[in-house]
Design an enzyme around this catalytic site. Structure first.
Site, mmCIF file in Angstrom:
data_model
loop_
_atom_site.group_PDB
_atom_site.id
_atom_site.type_symbol
_atom_site.label_atom_id
_atom_site.label_comp_id
_atom_site.label_asym_id
_atom_site.label_seq_id
_atom_site.Cartn_x
_atom_site.Cartn_y
_atom_site.Cartn_z
ATOM 1 C CD GLU A 107 -4.488 -8.083 1.321
ATOM 2 O OE1 GLU A 107 -5.376 -7.396 1.853
ATOM 3 O OE2 GLU A 107 -3.280 -7.837 1.456
ATOM 4 C CG ASN A 151 -0.422 -7.009 -1.790
ATOM 5 O OD1 ASN A 151 -0.923 -7.628 -2.729
ATOM 6 N ND2 ASN A 151 -0.957 -6.989 -0.592
ATOM 7 C CG HIS A 189 -9.701 -5.984 0.272
ATOM 8 N ND1 HIS A 189 -9.995 -7.142 0.974
ATOM 9 C CD2 HIS A 189 -8.390 -5.735 0.505
ATOM 10 C CE1 HIS A 189 -8.908 -7.554 1.604
ATOM 11 N NE2 HIS A 189 -7.915 -6.725 1.332
ATOM 12 C CG ASP A 222 -12.654 -9.159 1.147
ATOM 13 O OD1 ASP A 222 -12.511 -8.148 0.431
ATOM 14 O OD2 ASP A 222 -12.214 -9.224 2.322
ATOM 15 C CD GLU A 229 -2.839 -1.441 2.300
ATOM 16 O OE1 GLU A 229 -2.861 -0.581 3.179
ATOM 17 O OE2 GLU A 229 -3.561 -2.456 2.313
HETATM 18 O O1 G3I Z 1 -4.579 -8.240 18.663
HETATM 19 C C1 G3I Z 1 -5.592 -7.371 19.164
HETATM 20 C C2 G3I Z 1 -6.271 -7.979 20.366
HETATM 21 O O2 G3I Z 1 -5.331 -8.101 21.398
HETATM 22 C C3 G3I Z 1 -7.454 -7.088 20.782
HETATM 23 O O3 G3I Z 1 -8.137 -7.699 21.814
HETATM 24 C C4 G3I Z 1 -8.408 -6.872 19.607
HETATM 25 C C5 G3I Z 1 -9.530 -5.905 19.939
HETATM 26 O O4 G3I Z 1 -9.950 -5.179 18.846
HETATM 27 O O5 G3I Z 1 -7.677 -6.327 18.531
HETATM 28 C C6 G3I Z 1 -6.632 -7.165 18.069
HETATM 29 O O6 G3I Z 1 -5.996 -6.562 16.993
HETATM 30 C C7 G3I Z 1 -6.721 -6.572 15.767
HETATM 31 C C8 G3I Z 1 -5.877 -7.287 14.735
HETATM 32 O O7 G3I Z 1 -6.500 -7.217 13.458
HETATM 33 C C9 G3I Z 1 -5.668 -8.768 15.075
HETATM 34 O O8 G3I Z 1 -6.908 -9.430 15.124
HETATM 35 C C10 G3I Z 1 -6.951 -5.131 15.335
HETATM 36 O O9 G3I Z 1 -7.833 -4.491 16.237
HETATM 37 C C11 G3I Z 1 -7.511 -5.091 13.944
HETATM 38 O O10 G3I Z 1 -7.533 -3.753 13.505
HETATM 39 C C12 G3I Z 1 -6.642 -5.894 12.995
HETATM 40 O O11 G3I Z 1 -7.264 -5.886 11.722
HETATM 41 C C13 G3I Z 1 -6.480 -6.367 10.651
HETATM 42 C C14 G3I Z 1 -6.279 -5.257 9.618
HETATM 43 O O12 G3I Z 1 -5.542 -5.761 8.522
HETATM 44 C C15 G3I Z 1 -5.539 -4.059 10.180
HETATM 45 O O13 G3I Z 1 -5.465 -3.069 9.199
HETATM 46 C C16 G3I Z 1 -7.224 -7.506 9.997
HETATM 47 O O14 G3I Z 1 -7.323 -8.591 10.906
HETATM 48 C C17 G3I Z 1 -6.474 -7.952 8.736
HETATM 49 O O15 G3I Z 1 -7.250 -8.900 8.057
HETATM 50 C C18 G3I Z 1 -6.274 -6.735 7.841
HETATM 51 O O16 G3I Z 1 -5.590 -7.135 6.679
HETATM 52 C C19 G3I Z 1 -5.292 -6.089 5.733
HETATM 53 C C20 G3I Z 1 -4.028 -6.505 5.022
HETATM 54 O O17 G3I Z 1 -3.001 -6.737 5.940
HETATM 55 C C21 G3I Z 1 -3.607 -5.462 4.000
HETATM 56 N N1 G3I Z 1 -4.684 -5.162 3.091
HETATM 57 C C22 G3I Z 1 -5.950 -4.783 3.714
HETATM 58 C C23 G3I Z 1 -6.389 -5.880 4.693
HETATM 59 C C24 G3I Z 1 -7.731 -5.549 5.282
HETATM 60 O O18 G3I Z 1 -7.646 -4.415 6.105
#
Ligand code: G3I
Length: 347
Positions: free
Chosen positions: A267, A202, A238, A269, A161
Site C-alpha cells: 500500500e 498485512n 504508508h 505512499d 493490522e
Molecule cells: O462510502 C462512503 C460514502 O457513502 C460517503 O458519502 C463518504 C463520506 O465520507 O464516505 C464513504 O466512505 C469512505 C470510504 O473510504 C469509501 O470511500 C469512508 O468515509 C472512508 O473512511 C474510507 O476510507 C478508506 C480507509 O481505508 C478506511 O480506513 C480509504 O478509502 C482506504 O484507502 C483505506 O485503506 C486502508 C487499507 O484498507 C488498510 N491499510 C490502511 C489504508 C489507509 O487507511
C-alpha cells in the site's frame, strides 16, 4: 485513444529527461517507453496500484491504471462492510467490477481484506457474540468471499493490522472474542476455500525491524511450525517524510524470506506536509527509489503496489490534515519525480 495520449505524454516527459541529461532523444521519441509493469516483469516482479469503484468513471485515470500496472487491489470494495452488508447477505458487485476491469486489462488482483477491525458492517459491531457464534460468522464470511473469487485472486490479505505498535495483539472484536487463534483459523479457512491463492498477513509500520515487525516474525514462525497455510507478509509502507525512511527495510524483507515467505510492499505512499516543493518531491523520489531497490534486492519480495497511483485519489488528505502529495502522479495525472525514480530503480 486515451492510452496513446498517455503513452505519448510519458514519452515526451522521458525525452525531456533524456535531453536534459544530454542523451540522444531520437529513440525515446519513436518507441513507446516500457510501463512500470513491464520494467518490473523483467525482474520477475509486479508493479500494482490500488483503485476504488467511484474512480472508475474517470477515463483518463482508467487509461493509466489499465496500462502502467499489472496488479490491482480494490481499496474498499472487498472489505466486510461492502461484501456482507447484512448478516448472510453478500454483495460482491464492487469487487467484481474491479476484478472484471483487471481481467480485461490482463492484470492480476490482490484481494483486500478478509479480517480487519475497521470498515466492519454495523450488524457485526453493534452486538455481543459468543465465541462459537463469532467463529461461525467469521468462517462463513471468509469462505463465502474467497469461494466467490476462487481462481481470480492472486493473493489475499487474510488478516489486516492484527498487532499494536508495541507488538501486542490489537484488541479487536476477533481477538477479544476468539483469542489469538483467530489468525490461524482465518488462514486455514481461506486456504480451504481457494487452495491456490497466496495468503498474507498485512500491516503498516512494519517496514523496519522493530517490536511490531518482530511480533509478525515470531507469529509466522509459530504458524509455520504448526503447519498453518501462510504464504506472505505484506508491508503496507504508508511512509511520511517527517518520520524518516525505514533504513532496515531490506534486512526486514530478508528475514521474512528466510522463514520461507514471500513479501510485498502492498500500500505504498510517501506523504508530506503540503504544499509540496522541489526539495520534498526530490526526497520523496529518493524514498520511492530506495523502496523499489530494497524489494529488488530480496528475491522473495514479489512486488510493489501503490495505494492508488495519483494524488487525485489518495486517502491521505482526508485522514491527515495538512498532508498529501503522497503518490508518484500528481492530481492532474502528470508523473512526478517519484515516478521517474521508480523507473530508474527498475532499469
Ligand atoms: O462510502 C462512503 C460514502 O457513502 C460517503 O458519502 C463518504 C463520506 O465520507 O464516505 C464513504 O466512505 C469512505 C470510504 O473510504 C469509501 O470511500 C469512508 O468515509 C472512508 O473512511 C474510507 O476510507 C478508506 C480507509 O481505508 C478506511 O480506513 C480509504 O478509502 C482506504 O484507502 C483505506 O485503506 C486502508 C487499507 O484498507 C488498510 N491499510 C490502511 C489504508 C489507509 O487507511
Amino acid at each position: 485513444m486515451r492510452k496513446t495520449t498517455t503513452r505519448l505524454r510519458l514519452a515526451g516527459a522521458l525525452a525531456a529527461l533524456l535531453l536534459s541529461a544530454g542523451a540522444p532523444v531520437a529513440q525515446a521519441d519513436e518507441q513507446e517507453p516500457p510501463t512500470l509493469a513491464e520494467l518490473a516483469q523483467r525482474h520477475g516482479r509486479y508493479f500494482g496500484s490500488a483503485t476504488d469503484n467511484p474512480e472508475l468513471t474517470d477515463e483518463p485515470y482508467k487509461a493509466v491504471l489499465g496500462t502502467e500496472f499489472d496488479m490491482i487491489t480494490p481499496g474498499n470494495g472487498m472489505k466486510w462492510y461492502a461484501t456482507e452488508p447484512q448478516q448472510g447477505v453478500f454483495d460482491f458487485s464492487k469487487g467484481d467490477e474491479i476484478v472484471n476491469l483487471a481481467r480485461a486489462n490482463h492484470q492480476r488482483v490482490r484481494g483486500h481484506t478478509l479480517v480487519w477491525h475497521s470498515q466492519l458492517p454495523g450488524w457485526l459491531t453493534s452486538r455481543a457474540w459468543t465465541a462459537d457464534e463469532l467463529r461461525a460468522v467469521l468462517k462463513k464470511h471468509i469462505q463465502t468471499e474467497v469461494r466467490h473469487y476462487k481462481g481470480r485472486i492472486y493473493a489475499w490479505d487474510v488478516v489486516n493490522e492484527a498487532f499494536n505498535e508495541d507488538g501486542t495483539y490489537r484488541e479487536t472484536i476477533f481477538y477479544k472474542t476468539l483469542g489469538p487463534g483467530y489468525i490461524a483459523d482465518a488462514l486455514r479457512w481461506a486456504h480451504q476455500a481457494d487452495p491456490k491463492a497466496a495468503l498474507y498477513l498485512n500491516d503498516y509500520n512494519v517496514e523496519g525491524i522493530g517490536p511490531k515487525s518482530d511480533a509478525y516474525h515470531q507469529l509466522v514462525k509459530e504458524l509455520k511450525a504448526q503447519g498453518v497455510p501462510i504464504d506472505g507478509f505484506g508491508l503496507q509502507a504508508h511512509l511520511a517524510l517527517q518520520y524518516g525512511y525505514p533504513s532496515t527495510l531490506e534486512d526486514n524483507l530478508r528475514r521474512f524470506s528466510r522463514l520461507g515467505l514471500d513479501t510485498a510492499l502492498t500500500e505504498v505512499d510517501v506523504r508530506m506536509y503540503v504544499p509540496a516543493d522541489e526539495a520534498k518531491l526530490a526526497m520523496q523520489a529518493q524514498w520511492y527509489r530506495d523502496m523499489t531497490e530494497a524489494c529488488l534486492a530480496v528475491r522473495r519480495c514479489v512486488g510493489i503496489t501503490l495505494w492508488d497511483y495519483t494524488d487525485k485519489y489518495s486517502w491521505i488528505p482526508a485522514f491527515f490534515e495538512g498532508e498529501g502529495a503522497a503518490l508518484p502522479w500528481d492530481e492532474q495525472l502528470e508523473p512526478k519525480p517519484a515516478y521517474f525514480a521508480i523507473r530508474e530503480a527498475l532499469k
